[in-house]
Design a protein around this motif. Structure first.
Motif, PDB file in Angstrom:
ATOM      1  N   ILE A  51       0.839  -1.204   0.000  1.00 64.09           N
ATOM      2  CA  ILE A  51       0.000   0.000   0.000  1.00 64.09           C
ATOM      3  C   ILE A  51       0.869   1.247   0.000  1.00 64.09           C
ATOM      4  O   ILE A  51       0.648   2.194  -0.778  1.00 64.09           O
ATOM      5  CB  ILE A  51      -0.933   0.002   1.223  1.00 64.09           C
ATOM      6  N   GLU A  52       1.874   1.274   0.866  1.00 67.97           N
ATOM      7  CA  GLU A  52       2.731   2.455   0.952  1.00 67.97           C
ATOM      8  C   GLU A  52       3.490   2.676  -0.355  1.00 67.97           C
ATOM      9  O   GLU A  52       3.640   3.816  -0.805  1.00 67.97           O
ATOM     10  CB  GLU A  52       3.695   2.304   2.123  1.00 67.97           C
ATOM     11  N   ALA A  53       3.955   1.600  -0.967  1.00 66.71           N
ATOM     12  CA  ALA A  53       4.661   1.729  -2.242  1.00 66.71           C
ATOM     13  C   ALA A  53       3.747   2.278  -3.325  1.00 66.71           C
ATOM     14  O   ALA A  53       4.137   3.151  -4.108  1.00 66.71           O
ATOM     15  CB  ALA A  53       5.235   0.378  -2.662  1.00 66.71           C
ATOM     16  N   ALA A  54       2.512   1.777  -3.371  1.00 61.67           N
ATOM     17  CA  ALA A  54       1.565   2.229  -4.390  1.00 61.67           C
ATOM     18  C   ALA A  54       1.208   3.699  -4.199  1.00 61.67           C
ATOM     19  O   ALA A  54       1.124   4.468  -5.167  1.00 61.67           O
ATOM     20  CB  ALA A  54       0.307   1.364  -4.353  1.00 61.67           C
ATOM     21  N   ILE A  55       1.011   4.109  -2.940  1.00 61.32           N
ATOM     22  CA  ILE A  55       0.717   5.525  -2.679  1.00 61.32           C
ATOM     23  C   ILE A  55       1.917   6.382  -3.053  1.00 61.32           C
ATOM     24  O   ILE A  55       1.780   7.443  -3.671  1.00 61.32           O
ATOM     25  CB  ILE A  55       0.334   5.738  -1.200  1.00 61.32           C
ATOM     26  N   GLY A  56       3.106   5.907  -2.702  1.00 62.01           N
ATOM     27  CA  GLY A  56       4.318   6.660  -3.025  1.00 62.01           C
ATOM     28  C   GLY A  56       4.537   6.812  -4.517  1.00 62.01           C
ATOM     29  O   GLY A  56       5.027   7.847  -4.984  1.00 62.01           O
ATOM     30  N   ASP A  57       4.147   5.809  -5.288  1.00 62.37           N
ATOM     31  CA  ASP A  57       4.302   5.879  -6.745  1.00 62.37           C
ATOM     32  C   ASP A  57       3.283   6.802  -7.388  1.00 62.37           C
ATOM     33  O   ASP A  57       3.463   7.211  -8.553  1.00 62.37           O
ATOM     34  CB  ASP A  57       4.138   4.474  -7.357  1.00 62.37           C
TER      35      ASP A  57
END
Length: 299
Positions: A51-57
């Protein structure tokens, strides 16, 4: 530190998990391209990192939560354990001597309500009190957990308000306080608004706690006042009982309750806001019992 919170939300018959970060909301299923439910969040097997990676991207646009309602951020029908007399300042204001010994009563899951839900005054609940509490949410099946590793079994934390009925009619001549009447009315214990994964709460014994009623501060303390820590409570419960993902431990309330203070109990229409630093802010309003409301309409 930026914190990712997970909201369990509903619109009509549709439920979804919404990830909140830096005040922005994202549909977890859209972020990951697959269904996500609260059990996935609780048992986090890499989901939070994804989730954090997707939001960061920045791959997925934000989601509007307008018109959606909050559900308690846990599974349906969890076990609910509630600590009693577990804050030094609260015990002192009641004129009692602190005892460092775990004590829990158990509530049915029907006591739970979500952020924004109205809390209906139970029949006979003329004296209704507030209690801000840190709620520990279990993340994996656990039995005989050592205190030293107890925090490892947690999915995370949320905010609770253990609204309580007071009065002399609650005292049983043999068994003492009737916890069933005092604590267990339907919808009397709101929790939420979201689950904060344990990784974002490095020290659950160092969190500021506040509760206001109609904007007036009634409770202002810290989880540092706990007599029995969160970890010690988990160890004590699992010495006898298996905890499952989504089970809840309400870990106690600090000084400032109406019962021990000025007796200004909750009136119909009162708005309570329970807040714990880094965990969230939970808001609920007291409304009349159905019988009381009908009586007023017929006058």
């Amino acid at each position: 530190m930026s914190i990712t919170r997970f909201h369990r939300m509903r619109l009509a018959d549709t439920e979804r998990i919404v990830a909140e970060r830096d005040g922005r909301y994202h549909d977890a299923a859209r972020l990951l391209g697959r269904p996500v439910d609260i059990a996935d969040v609780l048992q986090d097997t890499g989901l939070v990192d994804e989730i954090e990676a997707a939001i960061g991207d920045g791959r997925v646009a934000e989601t509007s939560i307008e018109g959606w309602t909050h559900r308690p951020p846990t599974v349906d029908r969890p076990a609910v354990f509630c600590a009693g007399a577990n804050f030094a300042d609260h015990v002192a204001e009641m004129g009692e001597t602190a005892i460092v010994r775990p004590y829990h009563f158990i509530s049915p899951p029907t006591v739970l309500a979500g952020d924004g839900d109205q809390v209906r005054r139970p029949t006979g609940g003329d004296l209704l009190d507030w209690e801000v509490e840190l709620v520990a949410v279990i993340g994996r099946r656990s039995f005989e957990v050592a205190e030293e590793s107890a925090l490892d079994v947690l999915a995370g934390y949320t905010v609770g308000n253990d609204v309580s009925v007071r009065g002399p009619h609650l005292v049983h001549p043999i068994f003492g306080i009737d916890w069933g009447v005092a604590k267990n009315a339907d919808g009397l214990t709101p929790i939420g608004p979201a689950l904060v994964p344990a990784r974002f709460v490095p020290d659950p014994q160092a969190l500021a706690m506040t509760l206001t009623v109609d904007g007036i501060v009634r409770q202002q303390s810290s989880t540092a006042q706990m007599l029995v820590s969160v970890a010690a409570q988990i160890a004590a419960i699992t010495r006898y009982t298996t905890l499952n993902p989504g089970d809840l431990i309400l870990t106690g309330t600090p000084a400032g309750t109406a019962r021990a203070h000025d007796g200004a109990y909750l009136e119909d229409g009162a708005v309570m806001v329970a807040e714990i630093d880094g965990v969230g802010s939970l808001s609920n309003q007291i409304v009349a019992t159905r019988r009381d409301a009908n009586d007023r309409e017929n006058r």
